[in-house]
Design a protein around this motif. Sequence first.
Motif, PDB file in Angstrom:
ATOM      1  N   UNK A   1      11.059 -75.984  59.741  1.00  0.00           N
ATOM      2  CA  UNK A   1      11.604 -77.280  59.335  1.00  0.00           C
ATOM      3  C   UNK A   1      11.158 -77.568  57.914  1.00  0.00           C
ATOM      4  N   UNK A   2      12.092 -78.027  57.069  1.00  0.00           N
ATOM      5  CA  UNK A   2      11.766 -78.267  55.663  1.00  0.00           C
ATOM      6  C   UNK A   2      12.456 -79.525  55.173  1.00  0.00           C
ATOM      7  N   UNK A   3      11.720 -80.322  54.396  1.00  0.00           N
ATOM      8  CA  UNK A   3      12.257 -81.492  53.709  1.00  0.00           C
ATOM      9  C   UNK A   3      12.236 -81.211  52.215  1.00  0.00           C
ATOM     10  N   UNK A   4      13.405 -81.250  51.571  1.00  0.00           N
ATOM     11  CA  UNK A   4      13.476 -81.048  50.129  1.00  0.00           C
ATOM     12  C   UNK A   4      13.928 -82.342  49.465  1.00  0.00           C
ATOM     13  N   UNK A   5      13.063 -82.850  48.595  1.00  0.00           N
ATOM     14  CA  UNK A   5      13.344 -84.077  47.852  1.00  0.00           C
ATOM     15  C   UNK A   5      13.730 -83.712  46.425  1.00  0.00           C
ATOM     16  N   UNK A   6      14.817 -84.302  45.947  1.00  0.00           N
ATOM     17  CA  UNK A   6      15.289 -84.060  44.576  1.00  0.00           C
ATOM     18  C   UNK A   6      15.278 -85.370  43.800  1.00  0.00           C
ATOM     19  N   UNK A   7      14.864 -85.290  42.561  1.00  0.00           N
ATOM     20  CA  UNK A   7      14.863 -86.462  41.685  1.00  0.00           C
ATOM     21  C   UNK A   7      15.990 -86.333  40.665  1.00  0.00           C
ATOM     22  N   UNK A   8      17.131 -87.008  40.900  1.00  0.00           N
ATOM     23  CA  UNK A   8      18.237 -86.918  39.953  1.00  0.00           C
ATOM     24  C   UNK A   8      18.136 -87.924  38.809  1.00  0.00           C
ATOM     25  N   UNK A   9      17.095 -88.746  38.808  1.00  0.00           N
ATOM     26  CA  UNK A   9      16.978 -89.811  37.812  1.00  0.00           C
ATOM     27  C   UNK A   9      16.405 -89.281  36.505  1.00  0.00           C
ATOM     28  N   UNK A  10      16.254 -90.173  35.542  1.00  0.00           N
ATOM     29  CA  UNK A  10      15.743 -89.791  34.232  1.00  0.00           C
ATOM     30  C   UNK A  10      14.295 -90.207  34.041  1.00  0.00           C
ATOM     31  N   UNK A  11      13.592 -90.530  35.139  1.00  0.00           N
ATOM     32  CA  UNK A  11      12.181 -90.890  35.038  1.00  0.00           C
ATOM     33  C   UNK A  11      11.394 -90.196  36.145  1.00  0.00           C
TER      34      UNK A  11
ATOM     35  N   UNK B   1       3.102 -86.731  45.684  1.00  0.00           N
ATOM     36  CA  UNK B   1       4.037 -85.863  44.959  1.00  0.00           C
ATOM     37  C   UNK B   1       4.626 -86.655  43.793  1.00  0.00           C
ATOM     38  N   UNK B   2       4.555 -86.093  42.608  1.00  0.00           N
ATOM     39  CA  UNK B   2       5.165 -86.707  41.427  1.00  0.00           C
ATOM     40  C   UNK B   2       6.252 -85.772  40.922  1.00  0.00           C
ATOM     41  N   UNK B   3       7.469 -86.280  40.929  1.00  0.00           N
ATOM     42  CA  UNK B   3       8.630 -85.464  40.580  1.00  0.00           C
ATOM     43  C   UNK B   3       9.166 -85.861  39.213  1.00  0.00           C
ATOM     44  N   UNK B   4       9.185 -84.897  38.308  1.00  0.00           N
ATOM     45  CA  UNK B   4       9.781 -85.115  36.995  1.00  0.00           C
ATOM     46  C   UNK B   4      11.305 -85.208  37.133  1.00  0.00           C
ATOM     47  N   UNK B   5      11.998 -85.737  36.130  1.00  0.00           N
ATOM     48  CA  UNK B   5      13.458 -85.790  36.187  1.00  0.00           C
ATOM     49  C   UNK B   5      14.062 -84.414  36.450  1.00  0.00           C
ATOM     50  N   UNK B   6      14.937 -84.339  37.430  1.00  0.00           N
ATOM     51  CA  UNK B   6      15.605 -83.087  37.773  1.00  0.00           C
ATOM     52  C   UNK B   6      14.812 -82.159  38.664  1.00  0.00           C
TER      53      UNK B   6
END
Length: 286
Positions: free
Chosen positions: A131-141, A266-271
Amino acid sequence: MAHTLTESTLHGLPVLRIETPLCTAALSLHGGQLLSFVPAGAGEVLWVSPLATGAPAAIRGGVPVCWPYFGRENQPSNVPQHGFARNTRWTLEAPREDADGNLHLGLSLPGHPGTPLRLRQILILGTGLQQALTTHNPSERTLSLTQALHSYFAVGDARQVHIEGLDGLDYDDKYSGQTLTQRGHWHLSDPRDPGRSDRIYHAAGGHYVLHDPVLDRRLRITTTGSHAVVVWNPGQAGAQGMADVPDAHWPAFVCVEAANAARDVVRLAPGASHTLAQAVEVLPAA
């Protein structure tokens, strides 16, 4: 196709019943929540409360998806506990089988005004569970999140279970507010707070074995994408305050939760994207 998906119920909850030559399972689209997983020739891996309610409430049991925050970490006090993913209807993608007979299911969480982050879940059902959860950050921050796969593992008696893989780790005890160190295997009879557990372990290695002498089996749990693991059972007194846990059922589960929680943010950069995952195998008793 060697698999079937049919509409059914589990404890009165609407589910998709999944059958393959390697396993059976039950999935609720409300919460995108796996509620049952039974490898061929083995017993049920997950526990679901017979008093669990469905939409719009969160379902007690199975593998709730806590996202985009765990508990109410770094959130206002009036937000839903453990986020909105477990109270939202997910979208199921077309299933596919691989060459080994495993069934792959993709689920996506609709966009939500509470966050620009997007979430997709993959379930691989075979002789074991992935089982896997993938989070994507499409924003610019840059954005932060905490999360968990809040797995309720079915056990014969939580008072007789022990868990390997935690010895020597520091943990936050959510009951006492202290940070302590695990000595030996986890078990409910720990003299520092016997009969209950709500612990977030830090710098966790991602390899745990739940030994269940009553069911005569071991569950090998491997996690990736996190440095924390949560071990929870409310104990007898705690369960009495929970309307959806029958008084006699609290010894029937132990939660071992792959998590990004507490210090593990978790800290996600843009993209950027991040994946939190677990694999569960059923093994005979050692």
